[in-house]
Design a protein around this motif. Structure first.
Motif, mmCIF file in Angstrom:
data_model
loop_
_atom_site.group_PDB
_atom_site.id
_atom_site.type_symbol
_atom_site.label_atom_id
_atom_site.label_comp_id
_atom_site.label_asym_id
_atom_site.label_seq_id
_atom_site.Cartn_x
_atom_site.Cartn_y
_atom_site.Cartn_z
ATOM 1 N N UNK A 50 5.013 -1.208 -2.995
ATOM 2 C CA UNK A 50 5.203 0.122 -2.906
ATOM 3 C C UNK A 50 4.390 0.796 -3.845
ATOM 4 N N UNK A 51 3.024 1.305 -3.472
ATOM 5 C CA UNK A 51 2.141 1.655 -4.494
ATOM 6 C C UNK A 51 1.811 3.121 -4.392
ATOM 7 N N UNK A 52 1.863 3.882 -5.749
ATOM 8 C CA UNK A 52 1.408 5.190 -5.777
ATOM 9 C C UNK A 52 0.048 5.207 -5.831
ATOM 10 N N UNK A 53 -0.620 6.402 -5.625
ATOM 11 C CA UNK A 53 -2.252 6.409 -5.766
ATOM 12 C C UNK A 53 -2.483 6.960 -6.946
ATOM 13 N N UNK A 54 -1.802 8.068 -7.546
ATOM 14 C CA UNK A 54 -2.328 8.887 -8.851
ATOM 15 C C UNK A 54 -1.624 8.357 -10.109
ATOM 16 N N UNK A 55 -2.033 7.556 -10.647
ATOM 17 C CA UNK A 55 -1.380 6.786 -11.791
ATOM 18 C C UNK A 55 -2.302 6.582 -12.903
ATOM 19 N N UNK A 56 -1.845 6.768 -14.212
ATOM 20 C CA UNK A 56 -2.906 6.444 -15.308
ATOM 21 C C UNK A 56 -3.400 5.069 -15.510
#
Length: 225
Positions: A50-56
């Motif tokens: 499960x992957x978010x796009x906006x990450x540091x």
């Protein structure tokens, strides 16, 4: 028990996903960004991401690109607040298998996860059953009742791909990039030729049909469900 890696920089969002997943029988891992997620993949067996796009440090697009270039086919479900058509297109072009926008419906997320895990199992088994038809990846053949037909490799791969993702539209460019050498002189019309051959071969097969989506590409319709 399946293990799902949650790559999400917001701890509260990640914790909510963890609760929903564990209540439904999944094990979970949590990574705060793409770099940490890659490290976890080196050390743990993971069935789905499960992957978010906006990450540091490393965002979801870069993570997906690196993972696919490494040859990994772990299913990826992007879950993100970025909901423009361009964002969604970019997600699929970099290699995600599915895409949801926040806030997510928990039940829908679970249904999408189940579907992605089923498709991954199909790929692992290298067989796909559609009604009375069985696609056998190791021999590039399709068995309908008691009759088996061997196909040219590219035709079989196209059919297997489309039927593994029923009702999902694939562009000609997506299919070209997956099954033809990007350095070759093949053109998108090559896909049309192979699709037409498949339609002619299986025009009397009652289990499936390949549909043209005008202006986009092709999708397969399963008639057994």
């Amino acid at each position: 028990m399946f293990t799902i890696l949650i790559a999400e920089d917001n701890r509260n969002t990640a914790r909510l996903m963890e609760v929903v997943l564990t209540q439904n029988g999944y094990q979970t891992l949590w990574a705060k960004d793409g770099e940490e997620a890659l490290d976890m993949l080196d050390k743990n067996h993971v069935d789905l991401i499960l992957l978010d796009i906006m990450m540091p440090r490393m965002d979801g697009y870069e993570f997906t690109k690196i993972l696919r270039e490494s040859g990994s086919q772990i299913p990826i479900l992007m879950v993100t607040a970025k909901d423009s058509p361009d964002d969604i297109h970019k997600g699929f072009l970099t290699g995600t298998d599915d895409y949801m926008t926040k806030p997510v419906d928990e039940f829908e997320m679970l249904l999408r996860i189940q579907a992605l895990l089923r498709r991954a199992q199909i790929a692992a088994d290298r067989e796909l059953v559609i009604g009375d038809s069985k696609l056998l990846y190791d021999s590039f053949s399709i068995r309908y009742k008691n009759e088996e037909t061997a196909l040219p490799k590219k035709e079989f791969q196209l059919l297997f791909k489309l039927l593994s993702f029923p009702n999902k539209t694939f562009t000609r460019n997506q299919l070209m990039e997956e099954f033809w050498d990007v350095d070759s002189q093949s053109e998108e019309r090559t896909v049309d030729v192979h699709i037409n051959r498949l339609r002619e071969r299986f025009k009397n097969n009652p289990d499936f049909e390949i549909i043209t989506v005008r202006g986009l590409g092709y999708k397969a319709i399963r008639k057994d469900i």
